[in-house]
Design an enzyme around this catalytic site. Structure first.
Site, PDB file in Angstrom:
ATOM      1  N   CYS A 166       0.827  -1.213   0.000  1.00 35.82           N
ATOM      2  CA  CYS A 166       0.000   0.000   0.000  1.00 35.82           C
ATOM      3  C   CYS A 166       0.861   1.263   0.000  1.00 35.82           C
ATOM      4  O   CYS A 166       1.671   1.467   0.913  1.00 35.82           O
ATOM      5  CB  CYS A 166      -0.909   0.003   1.224  1.00 35.82           C
ATOM      6  SG  CYS A 166      -1.770   1.562   1.492  1.00 35.82           S
ATOM      7  N   LYS A 196     -10.420  -8.434   6.511  1.00 33.46           N
ATOM      8  CA  LYS A 196      -9.915  -7.716   7.679  1.00 33.46           C
ATOM      9  C   LYS A 196     -10.610  -8.248   8.933  1.00 33.46           C
ATOM     10  O   LYS A 196     -11.784  -8.617   8.891  1.00 33.46           O
ATOM     11  CB  LYS A 196     -10.166  -6.212   7.536  1.00 33.46           C
ATOM     12  CG  LYS A 196      -9.348  -5.550   6.429  1.00 33.46           C
ATOM     13  CD  LYS A 196      -9.636  -4.050   6.382  1.00 33.46           C
ATOM     14  CE  LYS A 196      -8.681  -3.353   5.431  1.00 33.46           C
ATOM     15  NZ  LYS A 196      -8.935  -3.709   4.027  1.00 33.46           N
ATOM     16  N   SER A 211      -3.808   8.941   6.096  1.00 33.38           N
ATOM     17  CA  SER A 211      -2.341   8.908   6.068  1.00 33.38           C
ATOM     18  C   SER A 211      -1.714  10.283   6.265  1.00 33.38           C
ATOM     19  O   SER A 211      -0.743  10.423   7.034  1.00 33.38           O
ATOM     20  CB  SER A 211      -1.865   8.302   4.741  1.00 33.38           C
ATOM     21  OG  SER A 211      -2.358   9.034   3.633  1.00 33.38           O
TER      22      SER A 211
END
Length: 323
Positions: free
Chosen positions: A112, A142, A168
Site C-alpha cells: 500500500c 480484515k 495517512s
C-alpha cells in the site's frame, strides 16, 4: 494426519492406480476413486512421520548462518539497522515503552503506497513504533477488531498516544508534531515553508493524472499529454529548490509524500504505457531525485517494492479486469 489430508492422498492413489491399470481408463479411475474415497478417513492409510515443529525449529537454527540468526533476533528485538516489512517493532535505541506510543496498522503485503509514506516518515525520523498488519481488501479479509476501529476499512490507521487517526496525511502531521526532534518540515517562518503546500498540491495532481491515464482507455493521447506536462512541473519544482530533494539538499516530509507514487509511476508506465520515467532525459532533476532517494542507505531502501510486485499489485487491486 488430518482426515482431509488422508482423503486427498487416498484419492491421489486411486487416480494413479486407475491410470496405470490396463483398460482402466477414466471409468476405472472414477470407480477406484469412489471405492477408496469411502475409506479415506481410515487412520491406517497414512502414518504421520513428519518432524515436529520443535525439531524443525532446531534444524533451522543449526543450518542458519550467524547473520541469519542475528537477523531473526534483531527483527524480534526491534533493533534491525534497516527497515523491514517483517518487523513488528522498531526501537531506534529506545525502549518498548517508547515504541508503544505509536502503532501503525498497515497492509500485510507491504504494498500500500499510503502505508509506505507513513512508514518512510517514521524511519527517516527514527521514531520508535509498533506494527500491526491487516489485509488490503483485494487480497484478504480484515478482522472484526479492525472494522470496529476503522469503519471504512481503509489503511493505514495509526494510534498516536492513544488517539486513533484514520488518514495517512493526518497521521504524518501528527507524528511530525509529536516528535519535533528530527523535523521533516521547514520552520513556518522560513522561505522553504512557502513551497510546501504548492508541492503537496502538485503531488496530488500528478497522482490523479497518472491514475486516470493508467486505469482508463479513453483519450489516451490527451491523458499522456497532461501527465507529461505535470511531470515537467515536478522537474521544474525540484530544480527551483536546488535539489536533489523537493525542499533542497535534505529529505523532507514532501519527499515521503511523493516517493510511493513516483516509485509506482516509474514501475508501471514503461509496462502499461511505454513511457520511461526513472531514466527519461526530459526530467533530469527527477532522475537526480530517484538517485538521491536510492542512496539514503540501507535504513529506508528495503521499503521500496520491485517493479514486478508493483505491476502485479496494480493489476490485482486497481486496473480493470479483462473479461
Amino acid at each position: 494426519v488430518p482426515a482431509a489430508w488422508m482423503a486427498a492422498l487416498a484419492l491421489l492413489a486411486a487416480w494413479t492406480t486407475a491410470m496405470v491399470k490396463p483398460g482402466g481408463g477414466l471409468g476405472g479411475m472414477f470407480q477406484n476413486m469412489v471405492k477408496l474415497g469411502s475409506t479415506a478417513s481410515s487412520a491406517a492409510v497414512v502414518q504421520d512421520r513428519a518432524p515436529s515443529w520443535d525439531t524443525l525449529t532446531a534444524l533451522l537454527h543449526d543450518q542458519s548462518s550467524a547473520d541469519e540468526r542475528s537477523f531473526r533476533q534483531q527483527l524480534h528485538d526491534g533493533t534491525l539497522p534497516h527497515a523491514s516489512a517483517l518487523a513488528k517493532m522498531r526501537l531506534f535505541g529506545k525502549s518498548e515503552a517508547d515504541a508503544s506510543r505509536i502503532t501503525l496498522y498497515r497492509d500485510t503485503a507491504a504494498w500500500c503506497p499510503y502505508c509506505e509514506k507513513v512508514w518512510l516518515l517514521l524511519e527517516e525520523k527514527q521514531v520508535p513504533y509498533m506494527v500491526e498488519k491487516v489485509n488490503m481488501n483485494c487480497y484478504g479479509d480484515k478482522p472484526a477488531w479492525f472494522w470496529a476501529m476503522q469503519p471504512s476499512g481503509g489503511i493505514p490507521v495509526a494510534k498516536v498516544d492513544g488517539k486513533v487517526i484514520r488518514e495517512s496525511n493526518d497521521i504524518m502531521m501528527a507524528i511530525e508534531q509529536a516528535y519535533p526532534e528530527r523535523p521533516m518540515l521547514p520552520r513556518e517562518d522560513s522561505a522553504k515553508a512557502v513551497a510546501v503546500r504548492p508541492l503537496l498540491t502538485l503531488e496530488r495532481q500528478l497522482f490523479s493524472s497518472w491514475f486516470r491515464w493508467l486505469t482508463s482507455g479513453m483519450n489516451d493521447g490527451a491523458q499522456r499529454h497532461n501527465f507529461l506536462a505535470l511531470m515537467d512541473e515536478v522537474d521544474a519544482a525540484l530544480a527551483a529548490q536546488g535539489g536533489p530533494f523537493f525542499l533542497g539538499e535534505d529529505i523532507s516530509l514532501v519527499d515521503c509524500m511523493f516517493a510511493p507514487f513516483l516509485e509506482r509511476m516509474a514501475a508501471s508506465l514503461p509496462y502499461y504505457k511505454g513511457l520511461l520515467v526513472r531514466t527519461n532525459s526530459r526530467w533530469p532533476h527527477v532522475q537526480c531525485w530517484f538517485s538521491a532517494m536510492e542512496v539514503r542507505g540501507p535504513r529506508c531502501q528495503p521499503l521500496t517494492s520491485s517493479t514486478l510486485f508493483i505491476n502485479h499489485g496494480l493489476r490485482v487491486c486497481c486496473l480493470p479486469q479483462e473479461r
